[in-house]
Structures are given as structure tokens and as C-alpha cells.
Design an enzyme around this catalytic site. Structure first.
Site, mmCIF file in Angstrom:
data_model
loop_
_atom_site.group_PDB
_atom_site.id
_atom_site.type_symbol
_atom_site.label_atom_id
_atom_site.label_comp_id
_atom_site.label_asym_id
_atom_site.label_seq_id
_atom_site.Cartn_x
_atom_site.Cartn_y
_atom_site.Cartn_z
ATOM 1 N N LYS A 11 74.279 46.493 64.435
ATOM 2 C CA LYS A 11 74.320 47.940 64.180
ATOM 3 C C LYS A 11 72.930 48.524 64.468
ATOM 4 C CE LYS A 11 78.178 47.069 61.158
ATOM 5 N NZ LYS A 11 78.970 47.426 59.998
ATOM 6 N N HIS A 98 84.467 50.624 67.309
ATOM 7 C CA HIS A 98 84.108 50.211 65.943
ATOM 8 C C HIS A 98 84.449 51.355 64.988
ATOM 9 C CE1 HIS A 98 81.761 49.063 62.459
ATOM 10 N NE2 HIS A 98 81.733 47.832 62.955
ATOM 11 N N GLU A 100 82.881 52.653 62.698
ATOM 12 C CA GLU A 100 81.786 53.617 62.501
ATOM 13 C C GLU A 100 81.729 54.617 63.663
ATOM 14 O OE1 GLU A 100 78.825 50.588 61.827
ATOM 15 O OE2 GLU A 100 79.871 50.070 59.975
ATOM 16 N N GLY A 176 80.861 46.071 54.994
ATOM 17 C CA GLY A 176 79.640 46.357 54.244
ATOM 18 C C GLY A 176 79.852 46.537 52.754
ATOM 19 N N SER A 216 82.581 41.897 55.821
ATOM 20 C CA SER A 216 81.967 41.062 54.783
ATOM 21 C C SER A 216 82.179 39.564 54.995
ATOM 22 C CB SER A 216 82.444 41.491 53.393
ATOM 23 O OG SER A 216 82.072 42.839 53.139
#
Ligand code: 13P
Length: 254
Positions: A11, A98, A100, A176, A216
Site C-alpha cells: 500500500k 483493490h 481501497e 487491516g 489479516s
């Protein structure tokens, strides 16, 4: 046998020097400790791809890639990076869609389908990300969401093109958060995705597709996740920012 791929998505983290130190440590750990056949993919900020691909050129199972690219091949698109630029820097994979990017940059399935095309045109491999939000899972529409993401983003491709695509299932609620999907939850979705491919294309395409899990992933849950029949690797975020924790996930694949 399907290809197994462990990718580390940095990232927007690490200075150049920190990144180079991480790659140097990581490649030595993998050389000394890992004797499996999984491909390890380092996905740093794009500025670092060229240096990393040179640093890892002698490591047969380590490659690099980008976190995003433009759907255009070149031109007046200030701030954008094309798939051919990634390729010219030695990158092999490009993450497309992704969550995000979908969430913060408004990337839609239609737009992502064009980015997938841009990646394939350069003979690189898209890692196409799908995943539902917590709200979607709790209201039990997650399979519809995943089906739309897969069909709208990928189903315009031919069976031959699909052979170069990697899919990553990353439930948004597991990214995350430290809250990973259970192996059963991940396996259920991976089998669902593989079945969509079987219905649209054929058994060979479905069976050949590498489907990574992301959200995660840590060394201590990786062994169990990788034991599931349809989980072919991981797309790792936080745990890829440290050489030891990422190398331990790679070792979990052995
Ligand atoms: P985390 O491993 O930090 O949950 O991130 C997953 C991810 O988004 C990888 O692309």
C-alpha cells in the site's frame, strides 16, 4: 497443479531505503528457508518497482508488480501509470480493483474491466480483487456482490485470457482489522468463484485459476487457510511490511 502465489501489497508505506532493506532481508530469508514452488510477489509503491525487480532478478520465485494502473496505454493523463510502464520497470503483476481503490477512488466494475484489458494487453497478470463489506455480508447479499464483481470485471475475457488472470478474495471487513475470515468462510467463497468460472467458461479455466485470500493474513492463520482446497495463496497487507512476518507466511505454503 494450480500456481500458488503469495503477494505482499505494501500500500502507501515505506520510504525507498526502508523498502530496499525489506526486500534484501526478505529475499535472503526466502532463499535460505523456503524450498516450495509458490511465487512470491512484492507489490511496492510503483516508484520502487524497477529497483526491486533488479534486486530480485536472480531469485527465480520472486517477482514484483504494481498496486494499480491506468486503463489507458499512454497520453495526457497526469499522475497516471500505464501497464506498459510497469512492464518496462520489470513488474509482472498489477493489482486491479483493490477495495481501497473501489472505495476511495470510485473505481467501478466497468472501469476495472478496462484496466484488466490494459494489463493483459501488455502480457502482464492482473490480480483482480473482489470482496464484500460487512454490511453486505450481514444482509446476506455477499454472493450477489461477488458475482457482479467477477462477471462485470472479467467475463468479457476469452478463456485464453482468463488463464493469465489471478483473483484475490478480500472481504472488506477483514482488511487491516485483524479479523480474518474463517477458513470455512474463505473456502466457501473461493469455491463459489471457481464455480462461476466453471459455468461461464469450462472446467479447465476454473481449475487453473489461482484464487488468493486477503484480509489479516498472518503466519499463524496462513497454514490453516492454505490447507483449504480452493485457497491458492494470499494477498498480504500489514504482515508484508516486515520481512520476518512475510517470510513466515511464505513458509506456511511449504
Ligand atoms: P491486511 O493484510 O493488512 O489486512 O491487508 C490486506 C490487503 O488489503 C492486501 O491487499
Amino acid at each position: 497443479m494450480r500456481k500458488k502465489i503469495i503477494a505482499g501489497n505494501w500500500k502507501m508505506n515505506k520510504s525507498f531505503d526502508e523498502g530496499m532493506a525489506l526486500v534484501s532481508e526478505l529475499s535472503n530469508m526466502i532463499k535460505d528457508e523456503y524450498h516450495g514452488s509458490a511465487e512470491v510477489v512484492i507489490i511496492p509503491p510503483s516508484l520502487y518497482i524497477n529497483s526491486i525487480s533488479r534486486m530480485t532478478a536472480d531469485f527465480a520465485n520472486i517477482s514484483s508488480g504494481a498496486q494499480n494502473c491506468s486503463n489507458h496505454s499512454s497520453g495526457a493523463y497526469t499522475g497516471e501509470i500505464s501497464a506498459s510502464m510497469v512492464k518496462s520497470c520489470g513488474g509482472k503483476y498489477i493489482i486491479i480493483g483493490h477495495s481501497e481503490r473501489r472505495q476511495y477512488f470510485g473505481e467501478t466494475n466497468d472501469w476495472l474491466a478496462k484496466k484488466v484489458d490494459a494489463v493483459l494487453t501488455e502480457s502482464l497478470n492482473p490480480i483482480y480483487c473482489v470482496g464484500e463489506t460487512l454490511e453486505e455480508r450481514e444482509s446476506n447479499v455477499h454472493f450477489n456482490v461477488l458475482k457482479a464483481q467477477i462477471s462485470e470485471g472479467l467475463f468479457h475475457l476469452s478463456a485464453e485470457q482468463m488463464a493469465n488472470v489471478v483473483v484475490a478474495y478480500e472481504p472488506v471487513w477483514a482488511i487491516g482489522t485483524g479479523k480474518t475470515a474463517s477458513t470455512e468462510q474463505a473456502q466457501e467463497v473461493h469455491a463459489f468463484i471457481r464455480n462461476l468460472l466453471r459455468e461461464k467458461y469450462n472446467e479447465t479455466v476454473a481449475d487453473h485459476l489461482t484464487i488468493q485470500y486477503g484480509g489479516s493474513v498472518k503466519a499463524d492463520n496462513a497454514v490453516e487457510l492454505f490447507s483449504a482446497p480452493d485457497i491458492d495463496g494470499a494477498l498480504v497487507g500489514g504482515a508484508a511490511l516486515q520481512s520476518r512476518s512475510f517470510a513466515d507466511i511464505v513458509k506456511a505454503m511449504a
